[in-house]
Motif scaffolding. Structure first.
Motif, PDB file in Angstrom:
ATOM      1  N   LEU A  15       0.830  -1.220   0.000  1.00  4.20           N
ATOM      2  CA  LEU A  15       0.000   0.000   0.000  1.00  4.20           C
ATOM      3  C   LEU A  15       0.855   1.257   0.000  1.00  4.20           C
ATOM      4  CD1 LEU A  15      -2.659  -1.260   2.566  1.00  4.20           C
ATOM      5  CD2 LEU A  15      -3.102  -0.703   0.165  1.00  4.20           C
ATOM      6  N   GLY A  16       2.033   1.154   0.585  1.00  5.74           N
ATOM      7  CA  GLY A  16       2.904   2.333   0.599  1.00  5.74           C
ATOM      8  C   GLY A  16       4.158   2.075   1.392  1.00  5.74           C
ATOM      9  N   MET A  17       5.095   2.996   1.237  1.00  2.00           N
ATOM     10  CA  MET A  17       6.360   2.914   1.968  1.00  2.00           C
ATOM     11  C   MET A  17       6.535   4.190   2.766  1.00  2.00           C
ATOM     12  SD  MET A  17       8.008   0.119   0.961  1.00  2.00           S
ATOM     13  CE  MET A  17       9.715   0.448   1.374  1.00  2.00           C
ATOM     14  N   GLY A  18       6.949   4.064   4.015  1.00  2.00           N
ATOM     15  CA  GLY A  18       7.308   5.234   4.805  1.00  2.00           C
ATOM     16  C   GLY A  18       8.816   5.260   4.943  1.00  2.00           C
ATOM     17  N   SER A  19       9.341   6.236   5.678  1.00  2.00           N
ATOM     18  CA  SER A  19      10.787   6.305   5.789  1.00  2.00           C
ATOM     19  C   SER A  19      11.332   5.174   6.664  1.00  2.00           C
ATOM     20  CB  SER A  19      11.222   7.671   6.326  1.00  2.00           C
ATOM     21  OG  SER A  19      10.438   8.030   7.419  1.00  2.00           O
TER      22      SER A  19
ATOM     23  N   VAL B  89       3.856  -0.683   4.330  1.00  2.81           N
ATOM     24  CA  VAL B  89       2.475  -0.968   4.690  1.00  2.81           C
ATOM     25  C   VAL B  89       1.889  -1.868   3.602  1.00  2.81           C
ATOM     26  CG1 VAL B  89       0.219   0.035   5.211  1.00  2.81           C
ATOM     27  CG2 VAL B  89       2.290   1.281   5.834  1.00  2.81           C
TER      28      VAL B  89
ATOM     29  N   ALA C  67      -4.543  -2.933   7.000  1.00  3.72           N
ATOM     30  CA  ALA C  67      -3.307  -2.414   6.416  1.00  3.72           C
ATOM     31  C   ALA C  67      -2.259  -2.710   7.479  1.00  3.72           C
ATOM     32  CB  ALA C  67      -3.424  -0.926   6.162  1.00  3.72           C
TER      33      ALA C  67
ATOM     34  N   LYS D 155       1.207  -2.386   9.029  1.00  2.00           N
ATOM     35  CA  LYS D 155       2.411  -1.545   8.969  1.00  2.00           C
ATOM     36  C   LYS D 155       3.550  -2.331   9.602  1.00  2.00           C
ATOM     37  CE  LYS D 155       3.880   3.135  10.244  1.00  2.00           C
ATOM     38  NZ  LYS D 155       3.384   4.505  10.296  1.00  2.00           N
TER      39      LYS D 155
ATOM     40  N   LEU E 210      -3.701  -1.763  11.068  1.00  2.00           N
ATOM     41  CA  LEU E 210      -4.479  -0.532  10.878  1.00  2.00           C
ATOM     42  C   LEU E 210      -5.699  -0.794  10.003  1.00  2.00           C
ATOM     43  CD1 LEU E 210      -1.392   1.663   9.951  1.00  2.00           C
ATOM     44  CD2 LEU E 210      -2.738   1.935  12.048  1.00  2.00           C
ATOM     45  N   GLU E 211      -6.691   0.042  10.192  1.00  2.00           N
ATOM     46  CA  GLU E 211      -7.844   0.049   9.292  1.00  2.00           C
ATOM     47  C   GLU E 211      -7.333   0.328   7.875  1.00  2.00           C
ATOM     48  OE1 GLU E 211     -10.120   3.416  10.513  1.00  2.00           O
ATOM     49  OE2 GLU E 211     -11.702   3.028   9.065  1.00  2.00           O
TER      50      GLU E 211
ATOM     51  N   GLU F  11      -4.114   7.654  -1.135  1.00  3.90           N
ATOM     52  CA  GLU F  11      -3.783   8.991  -0.599  1.00  3.90           C
ATOM     53  C   GLU F  11      -4.521  10.102  -1.351  1.00  3.90           C
ATOM     54  OE1 GLU F  11       0.468   9.479  -0.903  1.00  3.90           O
ATOM     55  OE2 GLU F  11       0.872   7.563   0.098  1.00  3.90           O
TER      56      GLU F  11
ATOM     57  N   ASP G 156       2.414  17.096  10.832  1.00  2.00           N
ATOM     58  CA  ASP G 156       2.889  16.659   9.511  1.00  2.00           C
ATOM     59  C   ASP G 156       1.706  16.422   8.572  1.00  2.00           C
ATOM     60  OD1 ASP G 156       4.742  16.071   7.558  1.00  2.00           O
ATOM     61  OD2 ASP G 156       5.120  14.020   8.257  1.00  2.00           O
TER      62      ASP G 156
ATOM     63  N   LYS H 223      -0.334  16.661   5.371  1.00  2.00           N
ATOM     64  CA  LYS H 223      -0.011  16.837   3.946  1.00  2.00           C
ATOM     65  C   LYS H 223      -0.852  15.821   3.190  1.00  2.00           C
ATOM     66  CE  LYS H 223       4.094  13.926   4.521  1.00  2.00           C
ATOM     67  NZ  LYS H 223       5.503  13.757   4.283  1.00  2.00           N
TER      68      LYS H 223
ATOM     69  N   GLU I 200      -0.201  13.388   1.419  1.00  2.00           N
ATOM     70  CA  GLU I 200       0.275  11.998   1.518  1.00  2.00           C
ATOM     71  C   GLU I 200      -0.202  11.338   2.814  1.00  2.00           C
ATOM     72  OE1 GLU I 200       2.029  14.623   0.705  1.00  2.00           O
ATOM     73  OE2 GLU I 200       3.732  14.158  -0.600  1.00  2.00           O
ATOM     74  N   ASN I 201      -0.498  12.139   3.821  1.00  2.00           N
ATOM     75  CA  ASN I 201      -0.939  11.590   5.107  1.00  2.00           C
ATOM     76  C   ASN I 201      -2.448  11.656   5.278  1.00  2.00           C
ATOM     77  OD1 ASN I 201       1.581  10.854   5.968  1.00  2.00           O
ATOM     78  ND2 ASN I 201       2.012  12.804   6.987  1.00  2.00           N
TER      79      ASN I 201
ATOM     80  N   ASP J 177      -0.524   8.774  10.133  1.00  2.00           N
ATOM     81  CA  ASP J 177       0.848   9.172  10.449  1.00  2.00           C
ATOM     82  C   ASP J 177       0.950  10.185  11.592  1.00  2.00           C
ATOM     83  OD1 ASP J 177       3.538   9.403  10.444  1.00  2.00           O
ATOM     84  OD2 ASP J 177       3.719  10.359   8.480  1.00  2.00           O
TER      85      ASP J 177
END
Ligand code: ATP
Length: 313
Positions: free
Chosen positions: A36-40, A44, A57, A59, A107-108, A114, A153, A155, A157-158, A171
């Motif tokens: 679903l996505g990548m964080g730093s 996920v 989801a 993480k 996570l839900e 996004e 934070d 934005k 993306e969050n 986030d």
């Protein structure tokens, strides 16, 4: 100190209990779907619990990486805050577990992805779409700020979307606690990041860049940037480098496009006030000043979550 994913006690005698308990689950209990996505410091993935069929989801955070990158405080913060918050506009945390290498958060799942991708795919959003999303963000920010928290934070993306297109804030790793939470979390348990830059260059407020203590005004500044971005397709402050972006933010060096309706121009201009407590939502009138702004005319605040959201691209 609280362990990030165990119901442990902070001080002798003060037992922490979590809504989202640590479960004896293992990685093998789930069937995995797409990334679903990548964080730093995380990835996920879509995950289905094999016995119940429930979808999450998941993480996944590498313990070594978190320690090496000094992200332990962020992970603790996110876990404790998500556990505390209970609002349809905040991503829900159901459980946590860990193994030798990783920490996991169930996570839900926000199937709509996004808000960032919606803006990118559509180029820019219509006034009605931007107004709806902005109203849902205001509604959840009122709740978050009322809980004594600053997200720091915000934005596109969050801001995640459910399958039917409603906003969920994700986030909380950078959040600041201004009033101790019921579950025992206070900022003393995390790094005190109140005077340091956290966040993302394009959405950071000038007072934060100037090293002043963060207030809810920082999230309201980011909201101004997000409304601009929804209507224009790009954020208001963007330089060729992070440094140049900061210079633009500090000077409030922006052009509000002439095609923006006057109520949008006015609201963005007020949210991007260089003085944080002059931003609507941060003054003595509280959120009434923001919710009664002409930009939001026609919004039925109490029915937002039941009303039809913009279609997803
Ligand atoms: P960083 O700390 O670098 O800002 P992040 O905290 O945004 O990263 P994650 O929370 O790990 O990173 O999320 C990474 C991406 O995974 C998100 O940007 C989003 O695209 C996706 N994602 C996160 N949570 C969910 C969710 N509950 N449902 C669907 N997608 C999600």
């Amino acid at each position: 100190e609280c362990a990030p994913s165990t119901a442990s006690s902070c001080k002798p005698g003060s037992k922490l209990t979590f809504r989202a308990p640590q479960q004896p689950y293992t990685y093998q209990d789930f069937a995995y779907g797409r990334l679903l996505g990548m964080g730093s410091y995380s990835k996920v993935v879509r995950a289905k619990k094999k016995d119940s069929g429930a979808e999450f989801a998941l993480k996944i955070m590498d313990k070594k990486h978190i320690t090496k990158e000094n992200k332990v405080a962020y992970v603790k913060m996110e876990r404790l805050i998500l556990d505390h918050l209970d609002h349809p506009g905040v991503v829900r945390l159901f459980f946590t577990f860990q193994d030798t290498h990783n920490l996991y958060m169930g996570l839900e799942c926000c199937h709509g992805g996004e808000l960032f991708d919606q803006i990118r795919r559509k180029g820019r959003l219509s006034l009605e779409e931007a107004r709806f999303y902005a109203a849902e963000i205001v509604d959840v920010l009122e709740y978050i700020h009322g809980q004594g928290l600053i997200h720091r934070d915000l934005k596109p993306e969050n801001l995640l979307l459910t399958a039917d297109g409603h906003i969920k804030v994700a986030d909380f790793g950078s959040a600041k606690v201004t009033t101790p939470l019921q579950n025992g979390l206070s900022d003393a348990q995390a790094d005190d990041k109140s005077c340091t830059f956290v966040g993302t260059a394009e959405y950071v407020s000038p007072e934060v860049l100037n090293g002043h203590p963060v207030t809810i005004g920082a999230d309201l500044w980011a909201l101004g940037c997000i409304i601009y971005q929804m209507l224009e397709g790009r954020p208001p402050f963007k330089g060729g480098s992070e440094y140049l972006t900061f210079q633009k933010v500090l000077a409030k060096d922006l052009v509000i496009p002439s095609h923006f309706p006057s109520a949008a121009k006015e609201l963005i201009n007020k949210l991007l006030n260089l003085e944080p407590d002059k931003r609507p939502g941060a003054g003595p009138a509280g959120y009434t000043a923001l919710k009664s702004h002409a930009f939001f005319s026609g919004i039925e605040w109490l029915k937002l979550r039941q009303s039809a959201a913009p279609g997803l691209a």
